[in-house]
Design an enzyme around this catalytic site. Structure first.
Site, short mmCIF file in Angstrom:
data_model
loop_
_atom_site.label_atom_id
_atom_site.label_comp_id
_atom_site.label_asym_id
_atom_site.label_seq_id
_atom_site.Cartn_x
_atom_site.Cartn_y
_atom_site.Cartn_z
CG HIS A 114 28.74 15.46 -12.99
ND1 HIS A 114 29.28 16.21 -11.97
CD2 HIS A 114 28.80 16.27 -14.09
CE1 HIS A 114 29.64 17.39 -12.41
NE2 HIS A 114 29.35 17.45 -13.70
CD GLU A 161 34.08 18.58 -14.18
OE1 GLU A 161 33.65 17.41 -14.04
OE2 GLU A 161 33.72 19.32 -15.11
#
Length: 317
Positions: free
Chosen positions: A38, A106
């Site tokens: 991430h 994402e």
């Protein structure tokens, strides 16, 4: 019978803590590692997000367990040619004990450079082309590629492992699962969905490995464990495509009040009842998974590993 691994959460822990958790996982009897990739955590309560490739470098020296990213998005924030170099070096450092898990990503992580966040079908097309580019680079040969989404000119990886890095593809719907079956070396999904496993295998995945992830919160007070899950990981209970399209942690925080303690209690594994944890793992086995990765939510990592070493893993391994 599945192989059981531990899922390291970069969103929740600092690099040194992740390395220590990997050591405890190996000592507890887990046989492999997943690690998230991430740029941002899902919310500020999680509070961390180190660069995954630096952490894996430390893991390669700290433990002997195989490692896989779960998952890297090689399409927007980082060009697939750069991801290929990172993955190849990692495979060399781990002695071939590395798999590259990839997905369509994402907006939370991928929009940070100001690019337009593509629609789902385009993201799948980008991922397929990225996999093609990376596989060509893993050969160690010079690559020039002029594709729909990516350009590569005179690129060659000089540091490559003896065997190409396996690429597993994440999918939570029919289209992504079909892509994984067609071009992946394995399939990654989260819930114990037997229908998706069957779709993958019948669509061309055959006997390739299927891996799943399970987040739990061990603790002697189940109610407190439920509150910990709601505070740190309410995002995992949001429906639909919100996880893919919301652009920042604060947007996930704005939706957190929609997730009730009752919903968390009914839909997550919390507390210290071995039967509850074993049943959740067995659900993956019954659905046909080959590997299951467990992640402990919250600070009681040592308690979790002692609990799984003595009361859970002996019953499922």
């Amino acid at each position: 019978m599945p192989q059981y691994g531990y899922f390291l959460s970069c969103e929740e822990f600092r690099p040194a803590e992740l390395v220590e958790q990997a050591r405890m996982a190996e000592q507890a009897g887990f046989r492999s590692l997943w690690i998230s990739d991430h740029y941002h955590p899902w919310n500020d309560a999680q509070g961390e997000s180190p660069f995954v490739w630096s952490v894996i470098g430390a893991l390669s020296e700290a433990v002997s367990l195989p490692v896989e990213t779960a998952v890297t998005c090689p399409t927007v924030r980082i060009h697939p040619a750069v991801v290929a170099q990172a993955a190849a070096t990692t495979a060399v450092m781990t002695g071939g004990r590395f798999r590259l898990g990839v997905g369509t990503g994402e907006a939370l992580n991928e929009h940070i450079l100001g690019h337009v966040w593509p629609p789902a079908q385009q993201r799948l097309e980008m991922l397929e082309e990225a996999v093609l580019v990376m596989r060509r680079l893993f050969t160690g040969e010079e690559v020039t590629h002029y594709g729909t989404h990516y350009r590569v000119e005179n690129a060659r990886l000089y540091t490559v492992p003896d065997e190409p890095v396996p690429i597993d593809i994440s999918g939570f719907g029919p289209a992504a699962t079909a892509l994984a079956a067609r071009v992946g070396d394995g399939y990654i999904t989260m819930g114990p969905d037997a229908d998706m496993v069957a779709r993958f295998r019948k669509g061309g995945g055959g006997a390739k490995p299927v891996s799943g992830g399970l987040k739990v919160c061990y603790g002697t007070d189940r109610d407190e464990a439920v509150r910990t899950v709601r505070r740190l990981w309410s995002n995992q209970f949001l429906p639909g495509e919100m996880g893919q399209i919301l652009p920042s942690p604060r947007h996930f925080e704005q939706l957190a009040p929609l997730v009730t303690e009752q919903a968390v209690s009914e839909n997550s594994v919390c507390g210290d009842d071995p039967d509850e944890h074993v049943a959740a793992l067995e659900a993956f086995s019954e659905a046909g998974f080959d590997r299951v990765y467990v992640s402990q939510i919250g600070p009681d990592q040592r308690g979790f590993f002692d609990f799984y070493r003595t009361k859970v893993l002996p019953r499922v391994q």
